[in-house]
Every structure is written in structure tokens, then in C-alpha cells.
Scaffold this active site. Sequence first.
Site, short mmCIF file in Angstrom:
data_model
loop_
_atom_site.label_atom_id
_atom_site.label_comp_id
_atom_site.label_asym_id
_atom_site.label_seq_id
_atom_site.Cartn_x
_atom_site.Cartn_y
_atom_site.Cartn_z
CD GLU A 1 -2.75 -1.62 2.27
OE1 GLU A 1 -2.86 -0.76 3.15
OE2 GLU A 1 -3.33 -2.72 2.30
CD GLU B 1 -8.46 0.37 3.63
OE1 GLU B 1 -7.62 0.44 2.71
OE2 GLU B 1 -8.41 -0.48 4.53
#
Length: 408
Positions: A168, A362
Site C-alpha cells: 500500500e 483507505e
Amino acid sequence: MRLIGLLLILLQAFTAFAEDIIEPVFMIEMLAPDNNTRSKIAQIIHIDSVIGDRIYSVVNAEDLKKIQEEYSAHILSLELIQNKLSSYYKTALGVIDFPVGEEAFHTYDEVHAELKQLEKEYAGLAHLFSLGKSIEGRELWGIKIGSQAESKEDKAGIAFLGTHHAREHVSTEVPLNFAREILEREVLDEEIKDLLKTTDIYIIPMINPDGAMYDIENRRYKWWRKNRHRNADSSFGVDLNRNYSYGWGTGGSSSSPSSDIYMGSAAFSEPETKAVRDFFRAHRTIKIALSFHTFSELILYPWGGRHEGVGGSDEVLFKKMAHDMAAMNHYTPMQSSELYIASGDTCDWLYGELKVYCFTFELSPASMWDGGFYPGARVIDRVYEANVAPMLYLAHLAKNPAFALELK
Ligand SMILES: [Zn+2]
């Protein structure tokens, strides 16, 4: 002859060492119409996206086997994706760097260099520190930004965390960029100058450097998620965002070491989560934290490990803050477990044990089809810009989070 034989053996050994092993990774689409089904599936695999009655996830071969054994009827489509992305990039064996064209992302060494540079440029205002070491021995770097307080008791704190999950990478860039912006603005901007007189901003951009650097080894992406703990069964990695102690192992995590959501052999079994734990325990002025992940454009708050909300005035406050921030970055606010149950995450522990108001973002993109974990370096600026306002909003509330209720 004997010399040639020896050389051949050495050559073979070197080739095996230098081989670029590509482990298969699959994208899976499943029917999961309700929270109950999603939470059951989340016991086996990590769910990357929830769209309508379907879920989407990138899974390794072991996890795919398990999900096929138990939920074959729910699987709508399945695609091997690893080789596809790999073929876009020219690999460079032994080189730990982002793929060609992706250099705007910071490697571990570049994160460290940038933080050191900030400390040098803004002496007295920025302080580099280490939380501890990763399992492979990398220092876990953070930077503290704040002016000298008139009296120590007056100082509040806020923490921004990046890259618990290796692949990520956008979640490193957002807090890292914020460090530079805050410091640059402090010189010119009275609002930031005043903020830093009352509030220390702690930025820890890469909680999982070993995993993040493994993910880019040989200059190609591997869809790696966990840290690089060598497990007893010789598989690698613990899911750091399932390894915190609050509600550890009570759903949405796996006890199987090869799983991508392996919770670890015990709560806080990992040096990275231990370092985060000890840091927050030692810095009790920190009242708000924001942990960045990718992707899906969500603003999540506790609990993640159970269906109930945190209750009372704090539940009202979490909701208000999440909705205020959603108006800024246009992400979707929700209690974490509304998606599915996941236990042992950072925010459940931070709120559960220390009453820190902790949010998980997110970040962009919104879906797999906009790039998923690998949206390309060109999105960094846009994703960062979209999140400056929520970060500043939280920083201003660190001194008195309940003040959020009074904001229109
Ligand atoms: Zn994540």
C-alpha cells in the site's frame, strides 16, 4: 577440469540465488450479499473491495485453495494477475527500487533521507526519531514536528501512520508529504505556527519497511501484504494490522501462517506492532491518530472487531469527525465492521486501550479497476491534496477532540 566443475557449481548457485521467483497472485470476485457472509469470508481472505453484493480481493495461492474449499459456490470469477503486471516492468535482479516510471514513490532509504533532510532544514522544529527496529533490523523512523512549548502540560499530540501493509505504497507518501508541507507552511502561515505551539505532530510513514521493500525487490511489484517474519512452517509474514492485542484473534484473521491475514503466534508478536504500542504508551499526549491504508476511499472508525459501536458520546464523536472529513475528501465514512469483521487492528487497540480517537483511511483509488494497490505514481499528488484538509482538521482537534461536536 576440477576448476571448471567448481565454477559451474558456483554459477548454478548464483543463478538460483538471483532467480526472480514469481509467486502466483489471483484476483477473485465473490458473491457476498451481507455482512455476515463477508465476515465469514474475511476469516479466510482479506477483502479489498465491497461493491454492491460482491467482494473483490487479491489472494495468494494458499488462500485461494482455502476459499475454494469452503466457498466455491460463491466464486464468480478468478484471474491470475501476477504475471500480467510483472510483464509491464523490466525487472532488475537484486535491486530494491520501485519499477521504472514509479520512482516518485519513496523507498525506505529515501524516506529516511527525506526525514533527515527535514530535520536539518527545520532544526528545532523537526526531530527525527526511531520507534524501534523491524524484524529484519530496519529502524522504524518517525518525525516529530512541534514548537517549543511554554509549558509541557499544554502540549497535545496527533500521530499519522503509513504502510502497515507492504503493497500500500501510497500510504507512505501521504503522511510523508504532509511532514514537508507542515514545516514549509510554519514559516509563512500563522494558522500552522499557532497549531505547532499547542500540538506536536508525529509522522511515521513506514511501519512495515521490510514488507514494503520486499514488495519492490527486483523492481517489480509482488502484491506483498505482511511483514517478513519467517514463520515456523517456513512461510513468511504476519499481517501487522491483525496483530494488535485488543480483541486479537476474534474474527477476520487467520491462525494459518501462510494466510495473508495471519494474526501472528500471539498478540504483539511482531517487533513492528510492539514498537507502535510502546510509542503510544510513552506518548500519552496523543489523543488522535490516523492510520493510512489503501484502497477503496473509506474513512473507518472502531470497532473493527465487533458489530457494536463504541457507544456513548464517543460513538457520536467518531461519527461526527468521520462525516466532517468525508465532506472534505469525499470518501465514504463508516464503522469499520460495517464492511466485515476484522480483529486485532491498530485503531481498535488505540481506542480500546488508550482511548485515542483513531481513524483508518483507505486511500484512493476507489477500486481495482482504477489501479487497486498499484495506481501508478501519477496519483500521488492528487491523493495527497485530497487529504490535507482532513489531516489538518484532525490536527486542530488534537487538543480537544470533543470540540468537533461544536463545529457546524
Ligand atoms: Zn491495508
